[in-house]
Design a protein around this motif. Structure first.
Motif, short mmCIF file in Angstrom:
data_model
loop_
_atom_site.label_atom_id
_atom_site.label_comp_id
_atom_site.label_asym_id
_atom_site.label_seq_id
_atom_site.Cartn_x
_atom_site.Cartn_y
_atom_site.Cartn_z
N THR A 140 -4.96 69.21 29.03
CA THR A 140 -4.68 70.17 27.83
C THR A 140 -5.08 70.85 27.08
OG1 THR A 140 -4.77 68.28 26.63
CG2 THR A 140 -2.59 68.90 27.24
N ALA A 141 -5.38 72.00 26.97
CA ALA A 141 -6.03 72.68 26.13
C ALA A 141 -5.50 73.59 25.48
CB ALA A 141 -7.17 73.77 27.58
N GLY A 142 -6.78 73.75 24.41
CA GLY A 142 -6.79 74.22 23.01
C GLY A 142 -5.90 76.18 23.20
N PHE A 143 -6.67 76.28 24.50
CA PHE A 143 -6.88 77.61 24.39
C PHE A 143 -7.15 77.88 25.94
CE2 PHE A 143 -7.17 80.80 20.78
CZ PHE A 143 -7.31 82.11 22.10
N MET A 382 -4.01 89.78 25.28
CA MET A 382 -2.89 88.51 24.57
C MET A 382 -1.14 89.37 24.83
SD MET A 382 -5.58 87.50 21.55
CE MET A 382 -4.54 86.03 21.27
N PHE A 383 -0.72 88.87 24.21
CA PHE A 383 1.19 88.92 24.75
C PHE A 383 1.64 88.86 22.64
CE2 PHE A 383 -1.20 87.82 28.32
CZ PHE A 383 -1.37 88.49 28.43
N THR A 384 2.73 88.99 22.55
CA THR A 384 3.64 88.74 21.67
C THR A 384 4.63 87.32 21.76
OG1 THR A 384 5.24 90.69 22.05
CG2 THR A 384 3.26 91.36 20.36
N GLY A 385 3.74 86.54 20.67
CA GLY A 385 5.25 85.49 21.01
C GLY A 385 4.49 85.16 21.64
N ARG A 425 -3.75 77.46 15.99
CA ARG A 425 -3.06 78.46 17.04
C ARG A 425 -3.07 79.66 16.22
NH1 ARG A 425 1.84 76.44 15.06
NH2 ARG A 425 2.56 78.60 14.75
N VAL A 426 -2.83 81.03 17.62
CA VAL A 426 -3.15 82.33 17.16
C VAL A 426 -2.47 82.97 18.52
CG1 VAL A 426 -5.21 83.05 18.13
CG2 VAL A 426 -4.61 84.39 16.85
N GLU A 427 -1.59 83.89 17.45
CA GLU A 427 -0.50 84.57 18.59
C GLU A 427 0.09 86.50 17.27
OE1 GLU A 427 4.64 83.70 18.41
OE2 GLU A 427 2.75 81.93 18.35
N PRO A 428 -0.38 86.91 18.74
CA PRO A 428 0.09 88.24 18.33
C PRO A 428 1.66 88.42 17.55
CG PRO A 428 -0.94 88.54 20.57
CD PRO A 428 -0.36 86.95 19.70
N ALA A 429 1.78 89.80 16.99
CA ALA A 429 3.04 89.60 16.11
C ALA A 429 2.86 91.11 15.54
CB ALA A 429 3.37 88.56 15.51
N LEU A 430 4.14 91.99 15.91
CA LEU A 430 4.69 93.41 15.76
C LEU A 430 4.12 93.34 14.27
CD1 LEU A 430 6.92 94.54 18.49
CD2 LEU A 430 4.67 94.67 18.10
N VAL A 493 -1.46 86.43 14.30
CA VAL A 493 -0.86 85.59 13.19
C VAL A 493 -1.36 84.16 13.23
CG1 VAL A 493 1.43 84.41 12.42
CG2 VAL A 493 1.31 86.74 12.91
N TYR A 494 -1.91 83.22 12.33
CA TYR A 494 -2.22 81.91 12.57
C TYR A 494 -1.47 81.01 12.50
CZ TYR A 494 -6.45 84.58 13.44
OH TYR A 494 -7.57 85.55 13.81
N GLY A 495 -1.61 79.87 12.90
CA GLY A 495 -0.57 78.62 12.44
C GLY A 495 -1.26 77.34 12.98
#
Length: 495
Positions: A140-143, A382-385, A425-430, A493-495
């Motif tokens: 397992t890996a965080g990133f 990186m990629f949305t979602g 967590r971080v992910e790009p979002a429009l 977007v972070y979580g």
């Protein structure tokens, strides 16, 4: 191969998993170790050694098609000639690994079978297999940092021409060059006109009966000395190698920026300069027929020919160029659409790569497959979602490693920023203002259109019309914009 056990072994948890020990993976490992030394990581590599392209490609004369002052790492001075052999590049990378004790982090013979993001645990579950023993493991890996390159290493792009089965000779792809291939005294046809063909032709010209480069359409070539005068002068003055490296890099990049501007602003002038440099080498008629491309000089990579060796082989009569299309293969060679027959004992299909999107690994999110073609790219990395996933994709027209270095500096900064915010967590979002943004292909075909990319564009993420949602080819802009990215901007977007 031994059968794997039914219960996968637990290979542990890491803050970061890096996939690929090529030029990008080794560079990212260095940047992670220096930029976030408290983070645990492993580098997963399918092959038995590091090097990526420079380990995989074994055809005669294999060399870089970018200068090593910029293709080399920003943190490791290059001390040799600008265009280097595969062996020299591997030696350079080996020094980086040894000097930074990176080898202990690399797991060779390791194939990534699948990667699933767990929203409940905020980490990637990565299933791997040892290609020697067959043993299956899960870590397992965080990133997850994807540094496996952009093409399939196990096979090249091989068109299927009529009559190939009837050919009595050998048909090979440079990416799978047989170690025991005997081409001495043979008639060889190399199909293709890119950097591989321009490297291979002079490398075998002295040993074969004759070698012909068969191209469907011409490519831009530029000859030059495999020497950097500024670098040589600074070395003669005994300037510190790190200073020399930085000064020479800046000089090359400055000239590159000016040339890029000229190609766009005055394409016909640049075109004439490129063609004019060849006329004195092979003559007006040869240039007009075989070295005058139909496309603008900024739409594809310009092939550099060190010391003009490719053209020397043509002038010496050991090599020739034919511009035509293949009608079919015959028992003794290739029949062209013009009616001409090229007799051959060996045909080398230097026809390019098969694009690989993130290593062709099945990705999923909470068990649901991820279709990257339905995502939008964030700055080409990186990629949305898709959380906590970074893809190192370099430049086409400039040295690949320039972008790998920029991302390598950004990625640890992102990890530190997440720690400061206390998020996993971080992910790009429009953003709301992106709702009506026009989406298009990953790369604009009017800007860059090599065949390997055009064949597989439908597999790539979408790109938007705004800079946050594009993979730009402009190093000279990104060298300023990527280090200045606001990690608290609303598109992250972070979580």
């Amino acid at each position: 191969m031994p059968q794997p056990s039914k219960a996968p072994a637990n290979a542990g948890h890491f803050d970061v998993i890096i996939v690929g020990a090529g030029i990008s993976g080794i560079g990212l490992a260095y940047h992670l170790q220096t930029g976030a030394p408290e983070k645990t990581f492993a580098v997963l590599e399918l092959k038995d050694s590091f090097g990526g392209t420079w380990h995989t490609h074994r055809y005669p004369g294999v060399r870089s098609d970018s200068d090593l002052h910029t293709f080399g790492y920003s943190f490791k001075p290059w001390r040799g000639a600008p265009i280097a052999t595969a062996g020299e590049i591997l030696s350079y990378m080996g020094e980086v690994i040894a000097e930074n004790d990176l080898d202990r982090h690399i797991r060779y013979h390791t194939k990534v079978v699948s990667a699933d993001w767990s929203s409940a645990e905020n980490h990637w579950v990565i299933r791997t297999q040892n290609v020697q023993s067959g043993e299956v493991s899960v870590c397992t890996a965080g990133f997850l940092w994807m540094c496996q390159g952009y093409y399939r290493h196990d096979q090249g792009y091989m068109p299927q021409w009529p009559g190939m089965d009837s050919f009595k000779g050998q048909i090979i792809h440079p990416q799978a060059w047989p170690e025991d291939l005997d081409y001495a005294g043979k008639r060889v046809v190399v199909v293709g006109s890119g950097a591989t063909a321009a490297t291979l032709v002079p490398a075998i010209a002295d040993k074969v009966a004759h070698v012909t480069m068969l191209q469907r359409s011409p490519t831009y070539f530029t000859p030059g000395r495999n020497k950097n005068e500024l670098a040589e002068t600074l070395r003669e003055l005994d300037i510190d190698p790190a200073w020399t490296h930085e000064i020479v890099r800046r000089s090359i990049l400055s000239m590159g920026a000016k040339m890029a501007e000229r190609r766009k602003a005055n394409p016909e002038v640049v075109r004439e300069e490129l063609l004019g440099a060849l006329r004195g080498l092979v003559g007006e008629d040869y240039v007009a027929k075989h070295f005058t491309p139909s496309y603008a000089p900024w739409r594809q990579r310009i092939c550099f020919v060190p010391n003009g060796d490719f053209f020397d082989a043509i002038k010496a009569g050991k090599a020739s160029v034919v511009t035509d299309e293949i009608e079919r293969f015959t028992e003794g060679g290739i029949a062209l659409k013009s009616g001409e027959i090229l007799e051959a004992d060996i045909v080398v299909s230097a026809t390019g790569f098969d694009l690989s999107v993130l290593g062709d690994i099945p990705f999923s999110k909470d068990g649901a497959p991820i279709d990257f073609a339905q995502t939008v790219t964030y700055r080409g990395m990186m990629f949305t979602g898709v959380p906590n996933l970074l893809w190192v994709f370099g430049y086409f027209r400039s040295s690949w490693t320039l972008r790998a270095d920029l991302i390598g500096e950004l990625a640890p900064r992102l990890l530190r920023h997440m720690d400061e915010r206390g998020v996993k967590r971080v992910e790009p979002a429009l953003r709301p203002e992106d709702a009506d943004m026009t989406l298009g292909p990953w790369t604009d075909p009017e800007d860059f259109n090599p065949g390997y990319l055009m064949r597989s564009m439908h597999l790539m993420p979408k790109a938007g019309s705004k800079p946050e949602w594009r993979h730009t080819q402009d190093y000279w802009a990104e060298k300023d914009t990527l280090p200045a990215i606001d990690l608290d901007a609303p598109e992250l977007v972070y979580g």
